[in-house]
Scaffold this motif. Sequence first.
Motif, PDB file in Angstrom:
ATOM      1  N   GLU A   1       0.847  -1.187   0.000  1.00 59.77           N
ATOM      2  CA  GLU A   1       0.000   0.000   0.000  1.00 59.77           C
ATOM      3  C   GLU A   1       0.884   1.239   0.000  1.00 59.77           C
ATOM      4  O   GLU A   1       1.853   1.329   0.755  1.00 59.77           O
ATOM      5  N   LEU A   2       0.510   2.197  -0.848  1.00 56.78           N
ATOM      6  CA  LEU A   2       1.294   3.416  -1.033  1.00 56.78           C
ATOM      7  C   LEU A   2       0.428   4.609  -0.648  1.00 56.78           C
ATOM      8  O   LEU A   2      -0.719   4.724  -1.072  1.00 56.78           O
ATOM      9  N   THR A   3       0.991   5.509   0.164  1.00 61.15           N
ATOM     10  CA  THR A   3       0.287   6.714   0.594  1.00 61.15           C
ATOM     11  C   THR A   3       1.175   7.930   0.344  1.00 61.15           C
ATOM     12  O   THR A   3       2.369   7.910   0.669  1.00 61.15           O
ATOM     13  N   PHE A   4       0.592   8.984  -0.229  1.00 60.76           N
ATOM     14  CA  PHE A   4       1.268  10.265  -0.398  1.00 60.76           C
ATOM     15  C   PHE A   4       0.641  11.276   0.563  1.00 60.76           C
ATOM     16  O   PHE A   4      -0.583  11.419   0.616  1.00 60.76           O
ATOM     17  N   VAL A   5       1.468  11.993   1.311  1.00 60.14           N
ATOM     18  CA  VAL A   5       1.007  13.150   2.075  1.00 60.14           C
ATOM     19  C   VAL A   5       1.832  14.332   1.569  1.00 60.14           C
ATOM     20  O   VAL A   5       3.031  14.430   1.837  1.00 60.14           O
ATOM     21  N   THR A   6       1.175  15.206   0.837  1.00 60.92           N
ATOM     22  CA  THR A   6       1.867  16.228   0.041  1.00 60.92           C
ATOM     23  C   THR A   6       1.692  17.610   0.649  1.00 60.92           C
ATOM     24  O   THR A   6       0.616  17.950   1.138  1.00 60.92           O
ATOM     25  N   ASN A   7       2.748  18.405   0.612  1.00 55.11           N
ATOM     26  CA  ASN A   7       2.640  19.830   0.895  1.00 55.11           C
ATOM     27  C   ASN A   7       3.341  20.585  -0.219  1.00 55.11           C
ATOM     28  O   ASN A   7       3.814  19.992  -1.186  1.00 55.11           O
ATOM     29  N   GLN A   8       3.397  21.892  -0.129  1.00 48.83           N
ATOM     30  CA  GLN A   8       3.922  22.684  -1.240  1.00 48.83           C
ATOM     31  C   GLN A   8       5.424  22.513  -1.436  1.00 48.83           C
ATOM     32  O   GLN A   8       5.956  22.893  -2.484  1.00 48.83           O
ATOM     33  N   TYR A   9       6.110  21.934  -0.474  1.00 47.26           N
ATOM     34  CA  TYR A   9       7.552  21.779  -0.577  1.00 47.26           C
ATOM     35  C   TYR A   9       7.994  20.344  -0.854  1.00 47.26           C
ATOM     36  O   TYR A   9       9.000  20.122  -1.511  1.00 47.26           O
ATOM     37  N   SER A  10       7.251  19.374  -0.332  1.00 48.45           N
ATOM     38  CA  SER A  10       7.720  17.998  -0.408  1.00 48.45           C
ATOM     39  C   SER A  10       6.557  17.022  -0.319  1.00 48.45           C
ATOM     40  O   SER A  10       5.407  17.415  -0.133  1.00 48.45           O
ATOM     41  N   VAL A  11       6.881  15.741  -0.441  1.00 44.94           N
ATOM     42  CA  VAL A  11       5.900  14.672  -0.332  1.00 44.94           C
ATOM     43  C   VAL A  11       6.439  13.623   0.634  1.00 44.94           C
ATOM     44  O   VAL A  11       7.567  13.131   0.462  1.00 44.94           O
ATOM     45  N   ASP A  12       5.651  13.297   1.649  1.00 43.20           N
ATOM     46  CA  ASP A  12       5.952  12.129   2.481  1.00 43.20           C
ATOM     47  C   ASP A  12       5.365  10.908   1.793  1.00 43.20           C
ATOM     48  O   ASP A  12       4.185  10.902   1.414  1.00 43.20           O
ATOM     49  N   VAL A  13       6.189   9.883   1.627  1.00 42.88           N
ATOM     50  CA  VAL A  13       5.780   8.650   0.963  1.00 42.88           C
ATOM     51  C   VAL A  13       5.779   7.543   2.015  1.00 42.88           C
ATOM     52  O   VAL A  13       6.819   7.217   2.574  1.00 42.88           O
ATOM     53  N   ILE A  14       4.599   6.993   2.281  1.00 38.60           N
ATOM     54  CA  ILE A  14       4.474   5.933   3.271  1.00 38.60           C
ATOM     55  C   ILE A  14       4.198   4.621   2.544  1.00 38.60           C
ATOM     56  O   ILE A  14       3.265   4.541   1.726  1.00 38.60           O
ATOM     57  N   ILE A  15       5.001   3.623   2.801  1.00 35.08           N
ATOM     58  CA  ILE A  15       4.868   2.313   2.174  1.00 35.08           C
ATOM     59  C   ILE A  15       4.562   1.279   3.252  1.00 35.08           C
ATOM     60  O   ILE A  15       5.264   1.201   4.263  1.00 35.08           O
ATOM     61  N   GLU A  16       3.526   0.503   3.029  1.00 33.69           N
ATOM     62  CA  GLU A  16       3.164  -0.596   3.921  1.00 33.69           C
ATOM     63  C   GLU A  16       3.227  -1.901   3.136  1.00 33.69           C
ATOM     64  O   GLU A  16       2.576  -2.035   2.091  1.00 33.69           O
ATOM     65  N   CYS A  17       3.997  -2.849   3.609  1.00 38.07           N
ATOM     66  CA  CYS A  17       4.135  -4.154   2.961  1.00 38.07           C
ATOM     67  C   CYS A  17       3.454  -5.224   3.812  1.00 38.07           C
ATOM     68  O   CYS A  17       3.754  -5.360   5.002  1.00 38.07           O
ATOM     69  N   ASP A  18       2.559  -5.964   3.184  1.00 41.16           N
ATOM     70  CA  ASP A  18       1.901  -7.095   3.830  1.00 41.16           C
ATOM     71  C   ASP A  18       2.794  -8.310   3.632  1.00 41.16           C
ATOM     72  O   ASP A  18       2.778  -8.954   2.585  1.00 41.16           O
ATOM     73  N   LYS A  19       3.587  -8.636   4.667  1.00 44.36           N
ATOM     74  CA  LYS A  19       4.598  -9.681   4.534  1.00 44.36           C
ATOM     75  C   LYS A  19       4.016 -11.061   4.812  1.00 44.36           C
ATOM     76  O   LYS A  19       3.171 -11.237   5.683  1.00 44.36           O
ATOM     77  N   ARG A  20       4.507 -12.021   4.073  1.00 47.06           N
ATOM     78  CA  ARG A  20       4.098 -13.409   4.283  1.00 47.06           C
ATOM     79  C   ARG A  20       4.769 -13.974   5.532  1.00 47.06           C
ATOM     80  O   ARG A  20       5.857 -13.546   5.922  1.00 47.06           O
ATOM     81  N   GLY A  21       4.129 -14.947   6.147  1.00 46.92           N
ATOM     82  CA  GLY A  21       4.707 -15.603   7.302  1.00 46.92           C
ATOM     83  C   GLY A  21       5.655 -16.721   6.891  1.00 46.92           C
ATOM     84  O   GLY A  21       5.623 -17.226   5.765  1.00 46.92           O
ATOM     85  N   GLY A  22       6.516 -17.103   7.812  1.00 42.98           N
ATOM     86  CA  GLY A  22       7.435 -18.217   7.582  1.00 42.98           C
ATOM     87  C   GLY A  22       6.969 -19.469   8.302  1.00 42.98           C
ATOM     88  O   GLY A  22       5.832 -19.565   8.774  1.00 42.98           O
ATOM     89  N   PHE A  23       7.867 -20.453   8.399  1.00 45.99           N
ATOM     90  CA  PHE A  23       7.526 -21.700   9.070  1.00 45.99           C
ATOM     91  C   PHE A  23       7.205 -21.475  10.553  1.00 45.99           C
ATOM     92  O   PHE A  23       6.367 -22.161  11.129  1.00 45.99           O
ATOM     93  N   PHE A  24       7.903 -20.542  11.166  1.00 45.61           N
ATOM     94  CA  PHE A  24       7.747 -20.353  12.601  1.00 45.61           C
ATOM     95  C   PHE A  24       7.170 -18.981  12.957  1.00 45.61           C
ATOM     96  O   PHE A  24       7.034 -18.665  14.131  1.00 45.61           O
ATOM     97  N   THR A  25       6.866 -18.178  11.967  1.00 44.69           N
ATOM     98  CA  THR A  25       6.345 -16.842  12.240  1.00 44.69           C
ATOM     99  C   THR A  25       5.115 -16.586  11.376  1.00 44.69           C
ATOM    100  O   THR A  25       4.992 -17.108  10.258  1.00 44.69           O
ATOM    101  N   GLY A  26       4.212 -15.756  11.899  1.00 40.94           N
ATOM    102  CA  GLY A  26       3.039 -15.365  11.142  1.00 40.94           C
ATOM    103  C   GLY A  26       3.335 -14.162  10.261  1.00 40.94           C
ATOM    104  O   GLY A  26       4.373 -13.501  10.397  1.00 40.94           O
ATOM    105  N   GLY A  27       2.430 -13.890   9.369  1.00 45.79           N
ATOM    106  CA  GLY A  27       2.577 -12.708   8.533  1.00 45.79           C
ATOM    107  C   GLY A  27       2.408 -11.436   9.351  1.00 45.79           C
ATOM    108  O   GLY A  27       1.777 -11.435  10.409  1.00 45.79           O
TER     109      GLY A  27
END
Length: 319
Positions: free
Chosen positions: A198-224
Amino acid sequence: MVFKKMLSALGVGGPSVDTVLSNPNTRPGLVLEGQVNLRGGEAAANIEHISLALVTRVEMESGDSEYAGTMEFHRLPVTGAMQLAAGQQLSIPFQLPVPWETPITDVYGQRLHGMTMGLRTELAIARAVDKGDLDQVSVHPLPVHERILEAFNQLGFRFKNADLERGHIHGVQQTLPFYQEIEFFAAPQYAHVVREVELTFVTNQYSVDVIIECDKRGGFFTGGHDSFGRYSVQHTGVESVDWVRLVDGWLNQTISGYGSRAKQGGHGFHGGHGHHGGGGGMGGAIAGAALGFGGGLLAGELLEDAFDGGDDGGDFGEE
């Protein structure tokens, strides 16, 4: 687009109003221009005010349930109190500034699936307020947004959906009561560790904050779990940046790091790293750029249906 609606509170013979946009296409930080056309009815009317408002559909939470509701997020008074004579015709020009954080609705000339945006006219007479109909507004990305979205496309991410979530992002200066999430299916080279991004932009007149959220898969011993990254780019030097390389670096940093979710009236994020990327930009030229985008536009009469829960737009990134 033009809408015309008789004031239901006044019945047949009352004043009517038309709102005309010079161009329904815009970008964050620019203005929407047009005119409000009034026509007097069979008798004089005392108008209390005329206002314009940008409205959109936002996902909200109430207890354990979620629902979509229409939210006004920016208002412009057009007139104060005035008298409209019987049969009088009056045209009132306006310039409505588009907030920098206004979400993107159209990319590559196509409406993002899940996005709606409209300009509503409010006319108040004798304590009766008529909200009028909606003119569609199409908000196109700034150059820095375009470069980042194109980088996702070139890296192989497939667009899934876009929506607006009510709430604030922790650690980010935010003026609107919601933020946009642009969702992608993972590109092949990331698919073994990530389901979606998921990608989010929070923009102002000088710059853009870019927020990235990754939905990670789980492993053998850990959940996503979700991992988060927050990055910042400026509105300068867009042509000098290798955006594919920069975005690929952001993604790898986000996937390898960990963040925590903070809720503030909705879904919020706590950026994991806060790294700063290279410049992106529009420079001063964009403010005067002519906008002539076409395609992917909702018919005016379908806009109300979209706000009632229907979706119209298609995917983007397919050429």
